[in-house]
Design an enzyme around this catalytic site. Structure first.
Site, PDB file in Angstrom:
ATOM      1  N   HIS A   1       1.462  -1.242   0.331  1.00 13.41           N
ATOM      2  CA  HIS A   1       0.024  -0.294   0.015  1.00 13.41           C
ATOM      3  C   HIS A   1       1.028   1.557  -0.023  1.00 13.41           C
ATOM      4  CE1 HIS A   1      -3.000   2.924   1.098  1.00 13.41           C
ATOM      5  NE2 HIS A   1      -4.162   1.570   0.634  1.00 13.41           N
TER       6      HIS A   1
ATOM      7  N   ASP B   1      -7.357  -5.090  -0.303  1.00  7.47           N
ATOM      8  CA  ASP B   1      -8.494  -6.327  -1.677  1.00  7.47           C
ATOM      9  C   ASP B   1      -7.803  -7.269  -1.046  1.00  7.47           C
ATOM     10  OD1 ASP B   1      -7.422  -2.769  -2.856  1.00  7.47           O
ATOM     11  OD2 ASP B   1      -9.467  -4.548  -3.335  1.00  7.47           O
TER      12      ASP B   1
HETATM   13  C1  SDX Z   1      -6.473   0.167  -3.281  1.00  3.77           C
HETATM   14  O1  SDX Z   1      -4.796   4.659  -2.045  1.00  3.77           O
HETATM   15  C2  SDX Z   1      -5.390   3.734  -1.887  1.00  3.77           C
HETATM   16  O2  SDX Z   1      -5.101   4.223   0.231  1.00  3.77           O
HETATM   17  C3  SDX Z   1      -5.910   2.831  -2.363  1.00  3.77           C
HETATM   18  C4  SDX Z   1      -6.649   1.952  -1.791  1.00  3.77           C
HETATM   19  C5  SDX Z   1      -8.059   2.623  -1.385  1.00  3.77           C
HETATM   20  O3  SDX Z   1      -8.762   2.418  -0.236  1.00  3.77           O
HETATM   21  O4  SDX Z   1      -8.332   3.422  -2.074  1.00  3.77           O
HETATM   22  O5  SDX Z   1      -6.355   1.521  -0.419  1.00  3.77           O
HETATM   23  C6  SDX Z   1      -7.063   0.926  -2.263  1.00  3.77           C
HETATM   24  O6  SDX Z   1      -6.043   0.235  -4.270  1.00  3.77           O
HETATM   25  C7  SDX Z   1      -5.047  -0.933  -2.516  1.00  3.77           C
HETATM   26  C8  SDX Z   1      -3.690  -1.780  -3.454  1.00  3.77           C
HETATM   27  C9  SDX Z   1      -4.242  -2.085  -3.979  1.00  3.77           C
HETATM   28  N1  SDX Z   1      -3.715  -3.159  -5.095  1.00  3.77           N
HETATM   29  C10 SDX Z   1      -2.874  -4.035  -4.495  1.00  3.77           C
HETATM   30  O7  SDX Z   1      -2.798  -5.748  -4.090  1.00  3.77           O
HETATM   31  C11 SDX Z   1      -1.747  -4.324  -5.777  1.00  3.77           C
HETATM   32  C12 SDX Z   1      -0.516  -5.030  -5.858  1.00  3.77           C
HETATM   33  N2  SDX Z   1       0.544  -3.601  -4.740  1.00  3.77           N
HETATM   34  C13 SDX Z   1       1.132  -3.298  -5.372  1.00  3.77           C
HETATM   35  O8  SDX Z   1       1.273  -3.293  -6.862  1.00  3.77           O
HETATM   36  C14 SDX Z   1       0.961  -1.663  -4.405  1.00  3.77           C
HETATM   37  O9  SDX Z   1       1.871  -2.310  -3.329  1.00  3.77           O
HETATM   38  C15 SDX Z   1       0.736  -0.831  -4.968  1.00  3.77           C
HETATM   39  C16 SDX Z   1       0.299  -0.444  -6.197  1.00  3.77           C
HETATM   40  C17 SDX Z   1      -0.429  -0.737  -3.748  1.00  3.77           C
HETATM   41  C18 SDX Z   1       1.737   0.176  -4.033  1.00  3.77           C
HETATM   42  O10 SDX Z   1       2.650   0.558  -4.833  1.00  3.77           O
HETATM   43  P1  SDX Z   1       2.953   1.989  -4.680  1.00  3.77           P
HETATM   44  O11 SDX Z   1       3.533   2.854  -2.858  1.00  3.77           O
HETATM   45  O12 SDX Z   1       4.464   2.830  -5.863  1.00  3.77           O
HETATM   46  O13 SDX Z   1       4.926   0.952  -3.707  1.00  3.77           O
HETATM   47  P2  SDX Z   1       5.941   0.245  -4.537  1.00  3.77           P
HETATM   48  O14 SDX Z   1       5.390  -0.407  -6.017  1.00  3.77           O
HETATM   49  O15 SDX Z   1       7.059   1.962  -5.411  1.00  3.77           O
HETATM   50  O16 SDX Z   1       6.324  -0.513  -3.858  1.00  3.77           O
HETATM   51  C19 SDX Z   1       7.842  -0.053  -2.918  1.00  3.77           C
HETATM   52  C20 SDX Z   1       8.350  -2.184  -3.282  1.00  3.77           C
HETATM   53  C21 SDX Z   1       8.848  -2.227  -4.944  1.00  3.77           C
HETATM   54  O17 SDX Z   1      10.186  -3.312  -4.557  1.00  3.77           O
HETATM   55  P3  SDX Z   1      11.602  -2.168  -4.368  1.00  3.77           P
HETATM   56  O18 SDX Z   1      11.781  -1.399  -5.735  1.00  3.77           O
HETATM   57  O19 SDX Z   1      11.901  -1.569  -3.369  1.00  3.77           O
HETATM   58  O20 SDX Z   1      12.672  -3.912  -4.699  1.00  3.77           O
HETATM   59  O21 SDX Z   1       7.682  -2.514  -3.032  1.00  3.77           O
HETATM   60  C22 SDX Z   1       7.460  -3.976  -4.070  1.00  3.77           C
HETATM   61  C23 SDX Z   1       7.915  -2.679  -5.358  1.00  3.77           C
HETATM   62  O22 SDX Z   1       8.205  -3.732  -6.315  1.00  3.77           O
HETATM   63  N3  SDX Z   1       6.072  -4.184  -3.619  1.00  3.77           N
HETATM   64  C24 SDX Z   1       5.848  -5.458  -3.991  1.00  3.77           C
HETATM   65  C25 SDX Z   1       4.548  -5.455  -4.245  1.00  3.77           C
HETATM   66  N4  SDX Z   1       3.501  -4.478  -3.512  1.00  3.77           N
HETATM   67  C26 SDX Z   1       4.866  -3.176  -3.673  1.00  3.77           C
HETATM   68  N5  SDX Z   1       6.279  -6.296  -4.510  1.00  3.77           N
HETATM   69  C27 SDX Z   1       5.543  -8.318  -4.752  1.00  3.77           C
HETATM   70  N6  SDX Z   1       3.982  -7.935  -4.562  1.00  3.77           N
HETATM   71  C28 SDX Z   1       3.541  -6.734  -4.274  1.00  3.77           C
HETATM   72  N7  SDX Z   1       1.973  -6.722  -4.352  1.00  3.77           N
END
Ligand code: SDX
Length: 427
Positions: free
Chosen positions: A304, A361
């Site tokens: 998140h 989710d």
């Molecule tokens: C919702 O914003 C809100 O409030 C949203 C929400 C709402 O109520 O409106 O809460 C609802 O959208 C919840 C999120 C649903 N999405 C998912 O579950 C999809 C999977 N999650 C990711 O795509 C991610 O965690 C996000 C999109 C939710 C957040 O992405 P960020 O904040 O841009 O974080 P990031 O991609 O920069 O991640 C930081 C690190 C990265 O690794 P490094 O570059 O440090 O090596 O964490 C890793 C990412 O690769 N990472 C994940 C991951 N989420 C982050 N690695 C594997 N699986 C994941 N799910």
């Protein structure tokens, strides 16, 4: 206000005002930065950038705190209804008995859609994703309510109208997908019971919504009702900042929510779990692939932008899923798989170091599934829940005299000036 920050840039010193919120959050107020320094800020994905002040929802990502208008989500989930929480978000206070009765009356008065709108469904294939239908039907509502095009008119009837009709459109899109006759709203029913009736009743049979399911649906919608400046709410605010009407702004928000990184994640989680179940891939093996950047795979429902601890909504949903499934005597192997996946991830340094926890989710789809709601309707359910939040933010923005049309800057990195070359001279 706090002491100004000092910025030293190219040998000159600038004072940057600091804004402090009611929960002691602090921001550098940079509205004069470019005119004073010739510089802008750059922050891809707005990770460190606030777009507005807001009095609607407070999140503390480190502590896992979520409050709507100051009231903790745990108390609302335990004591409130989705209709009452919608009123709280939109109007800023819990309704009195009379205010709630009037709001419920308005929801009932607006529960039907114009008969002509039913023909829109004829044009969609049965396989159409209901999020595509939802967004276009919501935008088309403005064609039936031309007064809504004047954004400052009749908000107090527009808001309940949209809250009620979105639910009807969602149920109708499900009936279209299964080839069943559309079931009209029954206004003696509560908001959630009415939705379940429109979804699952058939003309030939009597229908009585299960009280446990009605209660669970109220809590699910409350948990999704708002989440400050998330992607879809920011979309609603940006579209509305051009003074586009509420239906157009919400229609854009629905499309932003559809993405698998946002509201589409609840559908993606179930599809991920089903793929693992069908392929017999172990959680350990899947987690290893997630950690391999080249695999491009993500653990959907985890991580998140704001929560760097357990999403308080996921905690409630996990408990609720257990309760509902055991009450209904349902043993869904996907729930066991989800719990095993959570345990495997939370014991892996990759997730612990990055503060990746289950988000809203991760478990919600299992609950929707237990209710008999099909996977491609999961994000529609998210939209029904999030609608009061979108409406509240749209109104807050419209009411704010400081609101300006949203128009971010950029840093250009393309070609510098060059002349046009006639096609005969091109190599
Ligand atoms: C919702 O914003 C809100 O409030 C949203 C929400 C709402 O109520 O409106 O809460 C609802 O959208 C919840 C999120 C649903 N999405 C998912 O579950 C999809 C999977 N999650 C990711 O795509 C991610 O965690 C996000 C999109 C939710 C957040 O992405 P960020 O904040 O841009 O974080 P990031 O991609 O920069 O991640 C930081 C690190 C990265 O690794 P490094 O570059 O440090 O090596 O964490 C890793 C990412 O690769 N990472 C994940 C991951 N989420 C982050 N690695 C594997 N699986 C994941 N799910």
């Amino acid at each position: 206000m706090a002491d100004n920050a000092k910025l030293i840039l190219e040998g000159k010193e600038y004072e940057i005002p600091v804004v402090v919120g009611s929960e002691n959050e602090k921001a550098l107020e940079i509205s004069k930065l470019r005119s004073q320094t010739g510089h802008i800020t750059l922050d891809s994905g707005f990770v460190n950038t606030g777009s507005t002040t807001s009095a609607i929802t407070y999140l503390d990502g480190e502590q896992g705190i979520l409050r709507y208008r100051g009231i903790p989500i745990e108390q609302l989930a335990k004591n409130s209804s989705f209709v009452e929480t919608s009123y709280l978000l939109i109007y800023g206070h819990l309704p009195t008995k009379d205010q709630l009765a009037n709001f419920s009356h308005l929801l009932n008065m607006h529960s039907m859609i114009h008969e002509d709108m039913k023909h829109f469904f004829d044009g969609y294939p049965a396989t159409a994703h209901p999020m595509a239908i939802l967004s276009s039907m919501v935008c088309s509502l403005s064609a039936y309510y031309p007064e809504s095009l004047n954004v400052f008119e009749s908000f107090d009837s527009q808001a309940p109208r949209l809250l009620s009709k979105l639910r009807t459109i969602a149920a109708f899109s499900y009936k279209k997908s299964v080839g069943h006759p559309m079931m009209y709203p029954q206004n003696h029913l509560s908001y959630c019971a009415n939705f379940l009736q429109m979804m699952f009743a058939v003309p030939a049979e009597p229908f009585e919504a299960d009280e446990d399911i009605v209660k669970a649906l109220n809590i699910l919608l409350i948990l999704h009702a708002d989440h400050e400046q998330n992607c879809s709410t920011s979309t609603v605010r940006l579209v509305g900042s051009s003074q586009a009407n509420m239906y157009a702004s919400v229609s854009a928000g629905i499309l932003a929510l559809w993405g698998p990184l946002h509201g589409g994640a609840n559908q993606a989680v179930i599809e991920m779990l089903e793929d693992l179940q069908n392929s017999g891939t172990s959680c350990k093996k899947f987690i290893s692939s997630v950690k391999d950047k080249d695999s491009k795979s993500k653990l959907m429902g985890f991580g998140h932008r704001v929560y760097k601890s357990y999403d308080p909504r996921a905690k409630i949903l996990k408990e609720m899923t257990d309760l509902i499934l055991s009450k209904r005597g349902v043993n869904d192997p996907l729930l066991d798989l989800a719990k095993e996946m959570e345990e495997t991830a939370l014991s892996d340094s990759y997730f612990v170091e990055r503060n990746l926890y289950p988000n809203v989710d991760f478990y919600s789809g299992l609950l929707y599934k237990a209710m008999g709601i099909p996977v491609n309707m999961f994000t529609v359910m998210f939209a029904i829940g999030r609608l009061p939040g979108w409406i509240a933010h749209w109104k807050e923005m419209m009411d704010d005299p400081q609101t300006k049309i949203g128009r971010p800057r950029q840093i250009y990195t393309g070609e510098t000036a060059r002349d046009y070359v006639h096609i005969d001279q091109r190599k």
